[in-house]
Write a protein that holds these residues in place. Structure first.
Motif, PDB file in Angstrom:
ATOM      1  N   VAL A   1       0.852  -1.197   0.000  1.00 52.82           N
ATOM      2  CA  VAL A   1       0.000   0.000   0.000  1.00 52.82           C
ATOM      3  C   VAL A   1       0.887   1.246   0.000  1.00 52.82           C
ATOM      4  CG1 VAL A   1      -1.726   1.334   1.270  1.00 52.82           C
ATOM      5  CG2 VAL A   1      -1.873  -1.159   1.214  1.00 52.82           C
ATOM      6  N   PHE A   2       0.629   2.134  -0.955  1.00 53.25           N
ATOM      7  CA  PHE A   2       1.272   3.451  -1.003  1.00 53.25           C
ATOM      8  C   PHE A   2       0.169   4.459  -0.712  1.00 53.25           C
ATOM      9  CE2 PHE A   2       2.783   7.253  -3.351  1.00 53.25           C
ATOM     10  CZ  PHE A   2       4.063   7.376  -2.831  1.00 53.25           C
ATOM     11  N   ASP A   3       0.064   4.877   0.553  1.00 52.73           N
ATOM     12  CA  ASP A   3      -1.036   5.722   1.023  1.00 52.73           C
ATOM     13  C   ASP A   3      -0.557   7.170   1.087  1.00 52.73           C
ATOM     14  OD1 ASP A   3      -3.220   6.883   2.161  1.00 52.73           O
ATOM     15  OD2 ASP A   3      -3.306   5.604   3.922  1.00 52.73           O
ATOM     16  N   PHE A   4      -0.794   7.884  -0.010  1.00 56.38           N
ATOM     17  CA  PHE A   4      -0.297   9.245  -0.194  1.00 56.38           C
ATOM     18  C   PHE A   4      -1.406  10.206   0.225  1.00 56.38           C
ATOM     19  CE2 PHE A   4       1.986  12.004  -3.676  1.00 56.38           C
ATOM     20  CZ  PHE A   4       2.309  12.936  -2.708  1.00 56.38           C
ATOM     21  N   GLY A   5      -1.341  10.673   1.469  1.00 53.15           N
ATOM     22  CA  GLY A   5      -2.405  11.498   2.013  1.00 53.15           C
ATOM     23  C   GLY A   5      -2.065  12.966   2.054  1.00 53.15           C
ATOM     24  N   GLY A   6      -2.795  13.708   2.900  1.00 50.21           N
ATOM     25  CA  GLY A   6      -2.575  15.141   3.008  1.00 50.21           C
ATOM     26  C   GLY A   6      -1.382  15.501   3.866  1.00 50.21           C
TER      27      GLY A   6
END
Length: 700
Positions: free
Chosen positions: A315-320
């Motif tokens: 998972v590559f979870d690119f958030g704020g």
């Protein structure tokens, strides 16, 4: 005036929920929670007579048998409910007219994590008037969608910008000194926030607003708004809430946020419910990490089925605010697990991330670069601005960088201007690239400034920074699978989470776009991947960020997947999660690489995810001083990949007392952000308590 005319605005006044229908007041199947008074509360109210009949309703009758999942995000928060096997997403902080529109968009379920303080003194007077469902006025404080609309529609108005608090989650991570943020409302009243602290309501007991109660806790207020929308009289009352957190959050920070949510959500319940025996069921608990929850939703929506050996995923979870990495297997249960009732298992490990790679952080860096390029104009006009935590000060910046309300407002104004560059890939600029801004000088006065914006340079920065983040993701991927499985899998499914993963730069680097610039970026990343994996290069199955499903508004997307996945992990559900980090340690995994320098090359001694309480040799002190390096960058997992002085690498000179010749420096992990160090001649002496210079070092 009839009672119904007085009360029909109750929900609209506080949260802009629809006005109460007339039938609610008298219908045999409805009635008002506020009119129900249990025996324990009768001393508090006075009975009046009315010519019209109004029906009371015991709120305990409306308790729903359902779980509520909350993904409390940096830029937006998603609330999901599972009831009777069906999922529902909620919209928070919408205007009443929006509830009557036929057209729904998936963005409406991404509730901005933001508060707008219009009249802080009036709000606090109402907020402190009573513990449960206080009659606050929406005209004094906005949240979520309407607050963000105010920021975007009035982004050049410094009075509006300074009244908006958009960094709730980042503020929660700050220590006592860093968290002393000043809020200025639109009436020009200022209030200083103290650091978040843990104050849990006593289970089963009523909340008391005494002198020990926080006067203003933005996270509690935001949670109250969530609760008022969740526990809406047309929806029912919910008692079981589950939150998820980023991988790197330490237990003490999670405990503080959970305490604030417990108070805010509890205060959204009708007061009479507190005296019902079922109130003891109320709970707000942590459940799983954000990337693990997203994997649970994404694997289901992509129709990826578990197999005996396990389907490998990343998972590559690119958030704020940050980017989380998570790696694991999606497998069928063992015979024992199947007998226990589990249908499928997510087994994850090697969780890590890039704590400065987030959409809002990138915007702050872009604003900083613009101010830096216009430093002469800022000096001339006496303008200050803030420096991102992951940026370096530039020559001559001493009088320009500040931690003041004016500096923060100037940075926010610039971020508002640059947001289309990040979200859409381009800015609407004049042919000269010059923009007129009204910024706040150090005397608090508005000043006209001519600011040059070099769009090409800003895009180049974004490309370099995102490429670096993806490189770290794949370095951590190789390390995670090699340590856990001792080999690389043949195929790894790459799951892109978070709205920032929709960026054209991300998709271009991963080879999912065909334009010329994207192909150049993809070739650059491929050459780096060849160095990382060598002969063990797995097949990468890149899954595009999940989009909305027109036939199902509650289908998991890149943003809503965390909350919807969390529902699959709630107690009673048949998806088991095995987190190897929590099996090894009671707290979150250690987030740093720690070591020393040889020939100006960083030598890693303590790895990210290192087990707690295991002594490791760091190196030898020289002349009574030991220079220690530390970083969160996954590049440190590769030998000699980081040089002294690189921006991602921090260092600390530790002065040691006594005679240190012949001694070594040892360290052990004691929390996600702390190590304990000491000096000893050998590990055996250390284990026999023959050590000195014992210190605890904090990396926050």
């Amino acid at each position: 005036v009839s009672i119904s005319q007085v009360w029909d605005n109750l929900d609209y006044l506080t949260t802009r929920l629809p006005k109460i229908d007339v039938l609610r007041f008298s219908d045999v199947d409805q009635g008002m929670w506020e009119f129900y008074v249990p025996e324990a509360l009768k001393h508090k109210y006075q009975k009046i007579t009315s010519e019209q009949f109004y029906r009371e309703r015991n709120p305990a009758l409306d308790i729903q048998h359902a779980n509520v999942a909350i993904d409390f995000g940096t830029s937006s928060t998603v609330v999901a409910i599972r009831q009777n096997g069906r999922d529902e997403l909620l919209r928070i902080g919408m205007q009443a007219k929006d509830f009557h529109k036929d057209e729904l968009t998936d963005q409406q379920y991404e509730n901005p994590t933001i508060l707008e303080f219009i009249d802080l003194q009036s709000f606090l007077k109402d907020w402190k008037s009573e513990a449960y469902r206080p009659l606050v006025n929406w005209d004094n404080i906005h949240c979520a969608h309407e607050a963000r609309a105010s920021l975007r529609n009035h982004g050049s108005n410094s009075h509006v910008v300074s009244s908006i608090f958009a960094r709730l989650k980042q503020w929660a991570l700050r220590d006592e000194k860093q968290a002393q943020v000043r809020i200025r409302d639109q009436k020009k009243h200022e209030y200083q926030l103290d650091a978040l602290h843990e104050l849990n309501p006593v289970k089963g007991q009523s909340i008391e607003l005494n002198n020990n109660y926080p006067e203003i806790d933005p996270i509690e207020i935001y949670a109250w708004f969530l609760g008022m929308n969740i526990n809406w009289r047309a929806r029912g009352i919910f008692l079981n809430y589950y939150l998820t957190f980023p991988v790197e959050y330490p237990n003490d920070v999670k405990a503080k946020i959970l305490a604030s949510f417990r108070r805010g959500l509890q205060r959204s319940l009708p007061e009479s419910l507190i005296y019902d025996e079922r109130f003891t069921e109320f709970s707000v608990d942590e459940l799983a990490s954000e990337p693990a929850a997203f994997a649970a939703a994404a694997l289901q929506r992509l129709e990826i089925e578990p197999v005996d050996g396990g389907v490998s995923y990343a998972v590559f979870d690119f958030g704020g605010g940050t980017t989380d990495f998570d790696y694991g297997f999606y497998r069928t249960p063992t015979d024992d697990e199947y007998d226990e009732g589990w249908d499928h298992v997510i087994e994850h490990f090697g969780s890590s991330g890039d704590k400065f790679l987030g959409g809002e952080n990138l915007l702050e860096n872009l604003a900083y670069l613009v101010f830096q390029a216009n430093s002469s104009e800022c000096r001339k006009k006496n303008i200050s601005f803030t420096k991102p935590l992951d940026a370096t000060a530039f020559a001559g910046s001493e009088l320009l960088i500040a931690q003041t309300q004016a500096a923060y407002t100037n940075t926010t104004l610039m971020m508002s201007k640059l947001r289309p560059l990040w979200e859409k890939g381009e800015l609407d600029l004049s042919s000269e690239g010059l923009e007129k801004f009204q910024l706040i000088d150090k005397n608090g006065e508005l000043v006209d400034c001519n600011i040059e914006i070099k769009q090409v340079d800003l895009i180049a920065f974004l490309e370099q920074r995102i490429q670096s983040g993806l490189k770290e993701f794949f370095i951590a991927l190789r390390k995670a699978f090699m340590e856990h499985a001792k080999k690389m899998p043949d195929v790894v499914h790459i799951l892109l989470a978070g709205n920032s993963s929709r960026s054209r730069i991300v998709l271009g680097l991963l080879g999912r776009l065909e334009d010329e610039r994207s192909q150049v970026l993809h070739e650059l990343l491929l050459s780096e991947l060849a160095e990382i994996f060598g002969d063990e290069f797995p097949e990468l199955e890149i899954h595009l960020p999940l989009d909305a499903d027109p036939s199902n508004p509650y289908a998991a997307t890149a943003k809503t997947g965390v909350a919807l996945g969390l529902l699959r992990l709630c107690p009673g559900e048949t998806l088991k999660v095995v987190n190897h980090a929590t099996l090894a340690n009671t707290d979150s995994p250690f987030q740093y690489f720690v070591g020393a320098f040889r020939r100006d090359q960083f030598q890693t001694a303590i790895q990210r995810g290192q087990n707690y309480d295991e002594w490791v040799e760091l190196g030898r002190p020289l002349n009574g001083v030991f220079v220690m390096g530390y970083t969160t960058s996954s590049k440190a997992a590769i030998e000699n990949s980081l040089k002294r002085g690189e921006i991602v690498l921090s260092e600390r000179s530790i002065r040691l007392s006594g005679h240190t010749q012949g001694q070594k420096v040892f360290a052990k992990v004691i929390s996600p952000n702390q190590i304990e160090i000491c000096t000893a001649t050998s590990l055996s002496e250390l284990q026999n308590d023959l050590s000195s210079n014992i210190q605890i070092l904090d990396f926050k």
